[in-house]
Design an enzyme around this catalytic site. Structure first.
Site, PDB file in Angstrom:
ATOM      1  N   ARG A  82      -4.617   1.436  -4.704  1.00 51.27           N
ATOM      2  CA  ARG A  82      -5.077   2.086  -3.474  1.00 51.27           C
ATOM      3  C   ARG A  82      -6.427   1.542  -3.024  1.00 51.27           C
ATOM      4  NH1 ARG A  82      -2.958   8.421  -3.662  1.00 51.27           N
ATOM      5  NH2 ARG A  82      -0.746   7.842  -3.803  1.00 51.27           N
ATOM      6  N   SER A 127      -8.868  11.335  -8.674  1.00 51.40           N
ATOM      7  CA  SER A 127      -8.742  12.757  -8.921  1.00 51.40           C
ATOM      8  C   SER A 127      -9.460  13.029 -10.227  1.00 51.40           C
ATOM      9  CB  SER A 127      -7.258  13.127  -9.009  1.00 51.40           C
ATOM     10  OG  SER A 127      -7.104  14.515  -9.009  1.00 51.40           O
ATOM     11  N   GLU A 141      -6.095  10.156  -0.989  1.00 49.91           N
ATOM     12  CA  GLU A 141      -6.579  10.301  -2.360  1.00 49.91           C
ATOM     13  C   GLU A 141      -6.642   8.950  -3.074  1.00 49.91           C
ATOM     14  OE1 GLU A 141      -4.183  12.911  -4.777  1.00 49.91           O
ATOM     15  OE2 GLU A 141      -4.898  11.940  -6.607  1.00 49.91           O
ATOM     16  N   ARG A 170       2.372   4.451  -2.770  1.00 49.31           N
ATOM     17  CA  ARG A 170       3.110   5.186  -3.796  1.00 49.31           C
ATOM     18  C   ARG A 170       4.105   4.258  -4.494  1.00 49.31           C
ATOM     19  NH1 ARG A 170       3.030  10.547  -4.349  1.00 49.31           N
ATOM     20  NH2 ARG A 170       2.088  10.722  -2.290  1.00 49.31           N
ATOM     21  N   ARG A 218       5.285   5.775 -12.896  1.00 46.93           N
ATOM     22  CA  ARG A 218       5.734   7.111 -12.468  1.00 46.93           C
ATOM     23  C   ARG A 218       7.042   7.000 -11.704  1.00 46.93           C
ATOM     24  NH1 ARG A 218      -0.061   9.819 -10.532  1.00 46.93           N
ATOM     25  NH2 ARG A 218      -1.124   9.318 -12.487  1.00 46.93           N
TER      26      ARG A 218
END
Length: 429
Positions: free
Chosen positions: A393, A354, A351, A279, A264
């Site tokens: 994560r 999801s 998070e 991130r 990403r």
RNA sequence: GGAGAGAUGACCGAGCGGUUUAAGGUGCACGCCUGGAAAGCGUGUGUACUCCAAAAGGGUACCGAGGGUUCGAAUCCCUCUCUCUCCGCCA
């Protein structure tokens, strides 16, 4: 993509649902284009019908050796006129598609109303309803733990690639691999998922199918000389396995699990989470995808989310489940649960998974359908996806939750078989 | 990367400018026949959009994708994609 018929039949309800996402969507253009398109289509098709009839007649008369010049003369005007109409129609159709393709999914009726993440609804916490207690020593963020252990090398990431890339070394690399293996084994072995190893590069059609294109192209890494993009999530290649398919009802639901790296650009995230692994431009994720009958997708989301929660429970990581509010919902989703893991180093929940039901939104873009046993009718499928779970994560959460006062990190029981029996990671020196 | 062959409905397979509204077969569904089945016979058999208040019934598009030629294209021309075979290169 939204159902054009639904928009036509129930415009107010659709606008109201869209507005619940927190901004106004003007559907005037859709109404106008749709009406104009239909009128033009009727006109075009009538003319085509006439052309076909006369052409057939010409063929028949010619076969009998009769004169056809009168009919031919009549048809000469037909051609250009038809071409003009067809062109207008094609333009109008692609305009309509372009507008529709940028509209997000309608939030489900059960989604809490709200503006942004502040309004998300906490459903439950695990292992209990308390926020995890602070330890007796000062708990460090994972980047410090990882650097002391010599397993996270941020400088090397910058050296070989750039910002937001990290090199895992030794036990860090092993831990990453162990987590992937553990999650895949859990979902394929105990939860009944079929393991998939998909391509990491996909074409535009796939990205349109799951909703990343055309609206979110700036989030994707693109191959320079080929019409391919690096996947931002395994959801793209795995969900697209059913693109263009008509699946027999009795084969459903399909449940897939896939490990992939994800890529990403994090275009809008400048300055956010610049330290550590939270991130990154590249990270590993184990993804769960369900393909279901329409009436099943609600229950499927609950089950999929529980399957993802199982990973955190087995790893003994405290977390909470949150129902996203209408304003925080992703583009393709009609209902989403986030799992947020407790990060003591930062003193907050972050998070880590999801899980979304997209209803028929992606299926319509993909033309993915099922055939009913009774009546042989064809309907759109429902698709769901969820992280099961984000590997990078998880690594962060392990380091921060299992850190000891001396800087060592204990490996939870469930992971030890995948770590060659290693039970604790100790600082170097 | 080079050379060649190909892509037709659930599947096989014909068609190569107008008697094809895609032949024929297989499969599938229903019916007849049968004590039951097989065989046999008959009928049907895609998707999308659209017309009609709805149903019934029409219309249009779809023969890998996109353009073009033509009154008319599965059929002719161009571009692209994919598959297969052989050669080269390669983890």
């Amino acid at each position: 993509m939204l159902d054009l018929k639904k928009i036509r039949d129930n415009p107010q309800w659709v606008e109201e649902r869209l507005a619940s996402r927190g901004r106004a969507y003007n559907l005037q253009k859709v109404y106008q284009l749709e009406a104009a398109k239909r009128a033009l289509q009727t006109e075009t098709e009538n003319l085509q019908a006439r052309r076909n009839a006369i052409s057939r007649q010409i063929g028949q008369l010619k076969g009998k050796g009769q004169d056809v010049s009168a009919l031919m003369a009549e048809m000469v005007q037909c051609g250009p006129q038809l071409q003009e109409l067809q062109q207008q129609l094609a333009t109008m159709e692609s305009e309509l598609l372009a507008v529709l393709a940028e509209l997000p999914n309608l939030p489900d009726e059960t989604v809490p109303l709200g503006r942004d993440e502040q309004d998300n609804l906490e459903i439950c916490r695990w292992p209990d309803e308390q926020q995890p207690a602070r330890k007796a020593f000062e708990e460090l963020p994972h980047w410090e733990i990882g650097q002391r252990l010599g397993i996270l090398d941020f400088d090397a990431g910058i050296l070989v690639a750039g910002a937001r890339f990290t090199v895992l070394r030794g036990a860090g690399a092993r831990l990453n691999r162990a987590l992937i293996q553990f999650m895949l084994d859990l979902h394929s072995g105990e939860h009944g998922y079929t393991e998939i190893m998909p391509p990491f590069l996909v074409n535009r059609e796939s990205l349109f199918g799951t909703g990343q294109l055309p609206k979110f192209e700036e989030e994707l890494f693109a191959a320079r000389d080929d019409a391919l993009f690096l996947i931002p999530t395994a959801e793209v290649p795995v969900t697209n396995l059913v693109r263009g398919e008509i699946i027999e009802e009795e084969r459903l639901p399909l449940k897939f699990v896939a490990w992939t790296s994800c890529f990403r650009r994090e275009a809008g995230a400048a300055g956010r989470d610049t330290r550590g692994l939270i991130r990154q431009h590249q990270f590993d994720k184990v993804e769960l995808v369900w393909i279901t009958r329409p009436e099943e997708s609600g229950a499927a989301l609950e089950q999929l989310t529980r399957d993802a929660e199982q990973v955190l429970q087995r790893l003994e990581l405290p977390y909470r489940r949150v129902a996203l509010c209408t304003g925080d919902l992703g583009f393709a989703s009609c209902k989403t649960y986030d799992l947020e893991v407790w990060l003591p180093g930062q003193g907050c929940y972050r998070e880590i998974s999801s899980c979304s039901n997209t209803g028929d939104f992606q299926a319509r873009r993909m033309q993915a359908r099922l055939r009913r046993k009774e009546g042989r009718k064809v309907e759109l499928l429902h698709t769901l996806n969820g992280s099961g779970i984000a590997v990078g994560r998880t690594l962060v959460a392990l380091l921060e939750n299992f850190q000891q006062a001396d800087g060592s990190v204990v490996i939870p029981d469930a992971l030890r078989p995948y770590m060659g029996g290693v039970e604790i990671l100790r600082p170097q020196e």
